[in-house]
Design a protein around this motif. Structure first.
Motif, PDB file in Angstrom:
ATOM      1  N   GLN A   1     -41.998 -47.293  -5.966  1.00 27.33           N
ATOM      2  CA  GLN A   1     -40.609 -47.596  -6.249  1.00 27.33           C
ATOM      3  C   GLN A   1     -40.241 -46.915  -7.348  1.00 27.33           C
ATOM      4  OE1 GLN A   1     -39.697 -48.059  -3.028  1.00 27.33           O
ATOM      5  NE2 GLN A   1     -41.940 -47.909  -2.365  1.00 27.33           N
ATOM      6  N   GLY A   2     -39.581 -46.073  -7.042  1.00 30.21           N
ATOM      7  CA  GLY A   2     -37.987 -44.750  -8.208  1.00 30.21           C
ATOM      8  C   GLY A   2     -39.180 -43.825  -8.561  1.00 30.21           C
ATOM      9  N   LYS A   3     -38.174 -43.414  -9.753  1.00 31.69           N
ATOM     10  CA  LYS A   3     -38.427 -41.961 -10.435  1.00 31.69           C
ATOM     11  C   LYS A   3     -38.899 -42.095 -11.281  1.00 31.69           C
ATOM     12  CE  LYS A   3     -33.876 -40.769  -8.868  1.00 31.69           C
ATOM     13  NZ  LYS A   3     -32.315 -40.295  -9.412  1.00 31.69           N
ATOM     14  N   ILE A   4     -40.292 -40.877 -11.124  1.00 31.18           N
ATOM     15  CA  ILE A   4     -40.875 -40.546 -12.384  1.00 31.18           C
ATOM     16  C   ILE A   4     -41.015 -39.794 -12.607  1.00 31.18           C
ATOM     17  CG2 ILE A   4     -42.743 -41.664 -10.489  1.00 31.18           C
ATOM     18  CD1 ILE A   4     -43.617 -38.754 -10.174  1.00 31.18           C
ATOM     19  N   GLU A   5     -39.927 -38.862 -12.750  1.00 30.89           N
ATOM     20  CA  GLU A   5     -39.125 -37.761 -13.876  1.00 30.89           C
ATOM     21  C   GLU A   5     -39.417 -38.266 -14.985  1.00 30.89           C
ATOM     22  OE1 GLU A   5     -38.156 -39.030 -10.731  1.00 30.89           O
ATOM     23  OE2 GLU A   5     -37.532 -36.732  -9.099  1.00 30.89           O
ATOM     24  N   CYS A   6     -39.164 -37.488 -16.427  1.00 32.44           N
ATOM     25  CA  CYS A   6     -39.029 -37.783 -17.586  1.00 32.44           C
ATOM     26  C   CYS A   6     -39.916 -38.857 -17.750  1.00 32.44           C
ATOM     27  CB  CYS A   6     -37.593 -37.505 -17.949  1.00 32.44           C
ATOM     28  SG  CYS A   6     -36.665 -36.093 -17.317  1.00 32.44           S
ATOM     29  N   GLN A   7     -41.119 -39.294 -17.505  1.00 29.04           N
ATOM     30  CA  GLN A   7     -41.651 -40.657 -17.614  1.00 29.04           C
ATOM     31  C   GLN A   7     -42.780 -40.237 -17.496  1.00 29.04           C
ATOM     32  OE1 GLN A   7     -39.617 -44.335 -16.509  1.00 29.04           O
ATOM     33  NE2 GLN A   7     -38.650 -43.258 -14.868  1.00 29.04           N
TER      34      GLN A   7
ATOM     35  N   CYS B   1     -50.246 -34.897 -11.807  1.00 29.99           N
ATOM     36  CA  CYS B   1     -49.773 -34.768 -13.217  1.00 29.99           C
ATOM     37  C   CYS B   1     -48.553 -35.704 -13.149  1.00 29.99           C
ATOM     38  CB  CYS B   1     -48.499 -33.919 -11.957  1.00 29.99           C
ATOM     39  SG  CYS B   1     -48.068 -34.283 -10.740  1.00 29.99           S
ATOM     40  N   TYR B   2     -47.391 -34.784 -14.385  1.00 29.69           N
ATOM     41  CA  TYR B   2     -45.893 -35.327 -14.444  1.00 29.69           C
ATOM     42  C   TYR B   2     -44.879 -34.340 -14.248  1.00 29.69           C
ATOM     43  CZ  TYR B   2     -49.407 -38.606 -17.818  1.00 29.69           C
ATOM     44  OH  TYR B   2     -49.738 -40.019 -17.993  1.00 29.69           O
ATOM     45  N   ASN B   3     -43.921 -35.410 -13.827  1.00 27.72           N
ATOM     46  CA  ASN B   3     -43.145 -34.323 -13.182  1.00 27.72           C
ATOM     47  C   ASN B   3     -41.702 -34.365 -14.755  1.00 27.72           C
ATOM     48  OD1 ASN B   3     -40.115 -33.541 -12.279  1.00 27.72           O
ATOM     49  ND2 ASN B   3     -41.020 -34.580 -10.787  1.00 27.72           N
ATOM     50  N   VAL B   4     -41.688 -33.165 -15.543  1.00 26.40           N
ATOM     51  CA  VAL B   4     -40.425 -32.335 -16.367  1.00 26.40           C
ATOM     52  C   VAL B   4     -39.592 -32.414 -16.084  1.00 26.40           C
ATOM     53  CG1 VAL B   4     -42.302 -32.989 -18.108  1.00 26.40           C
ATOM     54  CG2 VAL B   4     -42.378 -30.764 -16.702  1.00 26.40           C
ATOM     55  N   LYS B   5     -39.216 -32.262 -14.627  1.00 23.78           N
ATOM     56  CA  LYS B   5     -38.063 -31.176 -13.987  1.00 23.78           C
ATOM     57  C   LYS B   5     -37.078 -31.430 -14.309  1.00 23.78           C
ATOM     58  CE  LYS B   5     -36.743 -29.554  -9.798  1.00 23.78           C
ATOM     59  NZ  LYS B   5     -36.526 -29.225  -8.289  1.00 23.78           N
ATOM     60  N   SER B   6     -36.312 -30.567 -15.442  1.00 24.74           N
ATOM     61  CA  SER B   6     -34.838 -30.367 -15.725  1.00 24.74           C
ATOM     62  C   SER B   6     -34.528 -31.508 -16.948  1.00 24.74           C
ATOM     63  CB  SER B   6     -33.829 -30.836 -14.626  1.00 24.74           C
ATOM     64  OG  SER B   6     -33.912 -29.954 -13.495  1.00 24.74           O
ATOM     65  N   CYS B   7     -36.147 -32.063 -17.711  1.00 22.80           N
ATOM     66  CA  CYS B   7     -36.195 -32.928 -18.394  1.00 22.80           C
ATOM     67  C   CYS B   7     -35.862 -32.346 -20.070  1.00 22.80           C
ATOM     68  CB  CYS B   7     -37.825 -33.809 -19.069  1.00 22.80           C
ATOM     69  SG  CYS B   7     -37.826 -33.836 -17.411  1.00 22.80           S
ATOM     70  N   LEU B   8     -34.845 -33.263 -20.794  1.00 22.46           N
ATOM     71  CA  LEU B   8     -34.422 -32.762 -22.167  1.00 22.46           C
ATOM     72  C   LEU B   8     -35.956 -33.013 -22.893  1.00 22.46           C
ATOM     73  CD1 LEU B   8     -30.655 -32.929 -22.608  1.00 22.46           C
ATOM     74  CD2 LEU B   8     -31.984 -31.924 -22.122  1.00 22.46           C
TER      75      LEU B   8
ATOM     76  N   THR C   1     -53.804 -32.030 -19.224  1.00 25.63           N
ATOM     77  CA  THR C   1     -52.517 -32.957 -18.450  1.00 25.63           C
ATOM     78  C   THR C   1     -51.968 -32.012 -17.942  1.00 25.63           C
ATOM     79  OG1 THR C   1     -52.643 -34.804 -20.122  1.00 25.63           O
ATOM     80  CG2 THR C   1     -50.666 -34.274 -18.363  1.00 25.63           C
ATOM     81  N   SER C   2     -51.684 -31.866 -16.537  1.00 22.53           N
ATOM     82  CA  SER C   2     -50.852 -30.880 -16.258  1.00 22.53           C
ATOM     83  C   SER C   2     -49.480 -31.950 -16.020  1.00 22.53           C
ATOM     84  CB  SER C   2     -51.493 -30.759 -14.653  1.00 22.53           C
ATOM     85  OG  SER C   2     -52.202 -30.474 -14.360  1.00 22.53           O
ATOM     86  N   PHE C   3     -48.391 -31.041 -16.758  1.00 25.28           N
ATOM     87  CA  PHE C   3     -47.312 -30.765 -16.808  1.00 25.28           C
ATOM     88  C   PHE C   3     -46.551 -30.172 -15.293  1.00 25.28           C
ATOM     89  CE2 PHE C   3     -47.917 -32.218 -20.971  1.00 25.28           C
ATOM     90  CZ  PHE C   3     -47.658 -33.555 -20.753  1.00 25.28           C
ATOM     91  N   TRP C   4     -45.595 -30.588 -14.676  1.00 28.36           N
ATOM     92  CA  TRP C   4     -44.990 -29.520 -13.328  1.00 28.36           C
ATOM     93  C   TRP C   4     -43.831 -29.754 -13.439  1.00 28.36           C
ATOM     94  CZ3 TRP C   4     -41.162 -31.630  -9.445  1.00 28.36           C
ATOM     95  CH2 TRP C   4     -41.141 -29.998  -8.874  1.00 28.36           C
ATOM     96  N   GLY C   5     -42.494 -28.682 -13.346  1.00 29.86           N
ATOM     97  CA  GLY C   5     -41.609 -28.973 -13.442  1.00 29.86           C
ATOM     98  C   GLY C   5     -40.962 -27.712 -14.009  1.00 29.86           C
ATOM     99  N   LYS C   6     -39.997 -27.445 -14.761  1.00 33.37           N
ATOM    100  CA  LYS C   6     -39.052 -26.458 -15.741  1.00 33.37           C
ATOM    101  C   LYS C   6     -37.927 -27.881 -16.636  1.00 33.37           C
ATOM    102  CE  LYS C   6     -36.621 -22.606 -17.036  1.00 33.37           C
ATOM    103  NZ  LYS C   6     -35.953 -20.996 -16.012  1.00 33.37           N
ATOM    104  N   PRO C   7     -38.607 -27.786 -17.394  1.00 31.60           N
ATOM    105  CA  PRO C   7     -38.138 -28.835 -18.358  1.00 31.60           C
ATOM    106  C   PRO C   7     -36.793 -27.974 -19.263  1.00 31.60           C
ATOM    107  CG  PRO C   7     -40.286 -27.962 -19.512  1.00 31.60           C
ATOM    108  CD  PRO C   7     -40.094 -27.861 -18.353  1.00 31.60           C
TER     109      PRO C   7
ATOM    110  N   PRO D   1     -40.297 -26.066 -24.619  1.00 30.23           N
ATOM    111  CA  PRO D   1     -40.567 -26.996 -24.800  1.00 30.23           C
ATOM    112  C   PRO D   1     -42.389 -28.072 -25.651  1.00 30.23           C
ATOM    113  CG  PRO D   1     -41.262 -26.588 -22.862  1.00 30.23           C
ATOM    114  CD  PRO D   1     -40.985 -24.653 -23.026  1.00 30.23           C
ATOM    115  N   ASN D   2     -41.968 -28.311 -26.268  1.00 36.71           N
ATOM    116  CA  ASN D   2     -43.310 -29.392 -27.170  1.00 36.71           C
ATOM    117  C   ASN D   2     -43.343 -30.247 -26.161  1.00 36.71           C
ATOM    118  OD1 ASN D   2     -42.336 -27.804 -29.535  1.00 36.71           O
ATOM    119  ND2 ASN D   2     -41.086 -28.929 -30.145  1.00 36.71           N
ATOM    120  N   TYR D   3     -44.218 -29.759 -25.165  1.00 39.60           N
ATOM    121  CA  TYR D   3     -44.523 -31.161 -24.390  1.00 39.60           C
ATOM    122  C   TYR D   3     -44.459 -32.606 -24.649  1.00 39.60           C
ATOM    123  CZ  TYR D   3     -44.336 -27.993 -20.631  1.00 39.60           C
ATOM    124  OH  TYR D   3     -43.508 -26.848 -19.793  1.00 39.60           O
TER     125      TYR D   3
END
Length: 457
Positions: free
Chosen positions: A328-334, A366-373, A423-429, A405-407
């Motif tokens: 319950q909540g967002k997982i982006e950038c975390q 995966c980890y969601n890094v879409k649009s993450c600074l 680790t798999s990162f998904w999305g375009k940071p 980006p430095n993941y």
């Protein structure tokens, strides 16, 4: 654009006569081999086969006429890339080309042919020609009497060539020389006279030998010289032999009838059947001639059965979004793992061909890094790209540096195992770098391609 698989199946149905059309079958030249690189046909099966029967095996090829181009029975697909051509120059910078061709029934994507052009360089410097030294003295004459030859040489050292260069011309010269001395002449026999005739050239077993004789001519071929003195002819001036051991008279052979030697070479489509004959009607004897021509021949055989076509996987679909439905909540950038899936289809299977091996579905964490600074780092210069356009005026090449980006150093635990996987990162940071040449994401450099090869067609 290429034909869809459904349209390809419809095309194959027309080729195989499954579409219900009652058009007359066209006779073609049918070949066992279609070369996927050169587009050529090999191993002719026969020239009275219908295109429908020939293409029961999709690995075969055919010609509509003797001088017509070879066509593939398979659905249209690109050939392998040809080898790169030699560099257009032997030193400094030039270009190389390669191409591929669309072969088969239907159309390939991106047109009937595709070219690629890239820069090349075979040496940092170009050859510089050298110069010859002065000629050496002539060698002594090659003989001690009559006429011979003598030579002289020079070296490519004045100056020496550079970077693979050479000197033009020959490094040696030859001229005739005369010793003004007479050579001695040694004697030799004249040719043998003819043997006396035997009573026959061949004979049955049991006949006795008969004598014959030959003599030499005088010692005059040539006559030995007296000053300087030459040697006399060696040996005797006559010789005897008998006609013993005359061979039996020869008997030529003749072929027996053709008989089947093998079954049809294939269990589907069109193949070969071999027949054999024996040189025994009668067999050759006593040096007689063997039977002329081959002892085997190939005949075409038609099973009327289509060959199996194995299935092959389509390209993997894109990975689905990285989500976690139970959270319950967002997982982006975390540092909260999610899940992704992708799939593929087994296509092209026909006539009991093999099913595609492997899995149809793949899952991963995966980890969601879409649009993450994210803090970023500039890459080094990439290698130079291909020259564009490959066939056209003023082709250019390019290279680039990018802000990547430095993941973060997240770990991915496999539940229930205690193991850690990649680790798999998904999305375009959104990477953040210090500006480089007033650019924040990418720096592009372009340069013209040199010594461009022309396209052949």
């Amino acid at each position: 654009m290429g034909l869809s698989w459904l349209n390809q199946l419809h095309l194959l149905a027309v080729i195989w006569g499954l579409g219900g059309l009652e058009t007359p079958a066209e006779a073609v030249l049918c070949y066992e081999i279609f070369d996927k690189t050169s587009g050529s046909c090999g191993e002719l099966l026969g020239d009275g086969v219908s295109q429908e029967d020939c293409c029961l095996n999709l690995q075969y090829g055919f010609r509509l006429q003797k001088d017509a181009p070879c066509e593939a029975c398979r659905p249209a697909a690109w050939s392998d890339w040809s080898p790169w051509t030699p560099c257009s120059v032997s030193c400094e910078e030039g270009t190389q080309q390669r191409s591929r061709t669309c072969y088969g029934q239907g159309d390939c994507e991106q047109g009937p042919r595709q070219w690629e052009l890239k820069p090349c360089g075979l040496g940092a410097c170009c050859p510089v020609m050298g110069g010859w030294s002065a000629w050496s003295a002539w060698t002594p004459c090659s003989v001690t009497c009559l006429k011979g030859v003598q030579t002289r040489e020079r070296t490519c050292t004045n100056p020496a060539p550079e970077c693979g260069g050479t000197c033009q011309g020959s490094k040696s010269e030859t001229q005739s020389c005369d010793t003004r001395q007479v050579c001695p002449t040694h004697g030799n026999w004249g040719s043998w006279g003819p043997w006396g005739a035997c009573s026959a050239t061949c004979t049955p077993e049991g006949s006795g030998p008969k004598p014959r004789q030959q003599r030499r001519h005088q010692c005059n071929n040539p006559t030995p010289s007296s000053n300087p003195p030459g040697n006399q002819c060696p040996g005797s001036d006559h010789e005897f032999q008998t006609c013993a051991g005359l061979p039996f008279c020869p008997q030529d052979g003749n072929w027996g009838s053709w008989k089947p030697f093998s079954d049809c070479s294939v269990t589907c489509a069109v193949g070969r059947q071999v027949e054999k004959r024996v040189c025994n009607s009668p067999a050759p004897k006593y040096g007689g001639k063997s039977c002329p021509g081959p002892d085997t021949r190939s005949l075409i055989c038609n099973t009327q059965v289509p060959c199996p076509v194995d299935g092959h996987w389509s390209e993997w679909s894109d990975w689905s979004d990285c989500t976690r439905h139970t959270f319950q909540g967002k997982i982006e950038c975390q540092e909260i793992p999610g899940f992704q899936r992708r799939n593929r289809r087994c296509i092209g299977r026909a006539h009991d061909g093999k099913r595609c091996p492997g899995d149809q579905l793949e899952l991963r964490n995966c980890y969601n890094v879409k649009s993450c600074l994210m803090p970023g780092t500039w890459t080094d210069w990439s290698p130079w790209d291909l020259c564009e356009p490959a066939c056209g005026q003023n082709p250019m090449r390019s290279r680039k540096r990018e802000c990547k980006p430095n993941y973060p150093n997240y770990l991915m635990n496999i539940p229930g195992t205690g193991k850690v996987t990649n680790t798999s990162f998904w999305g375009k940071p959104l990477p953040v770098c210090e500006p480089l040449e007033k650019q924040r994401l990418r720096v592009l450099e372009k340069a013209p391609c040199q010594n461009v090869l022309p396209c052949t067609d």
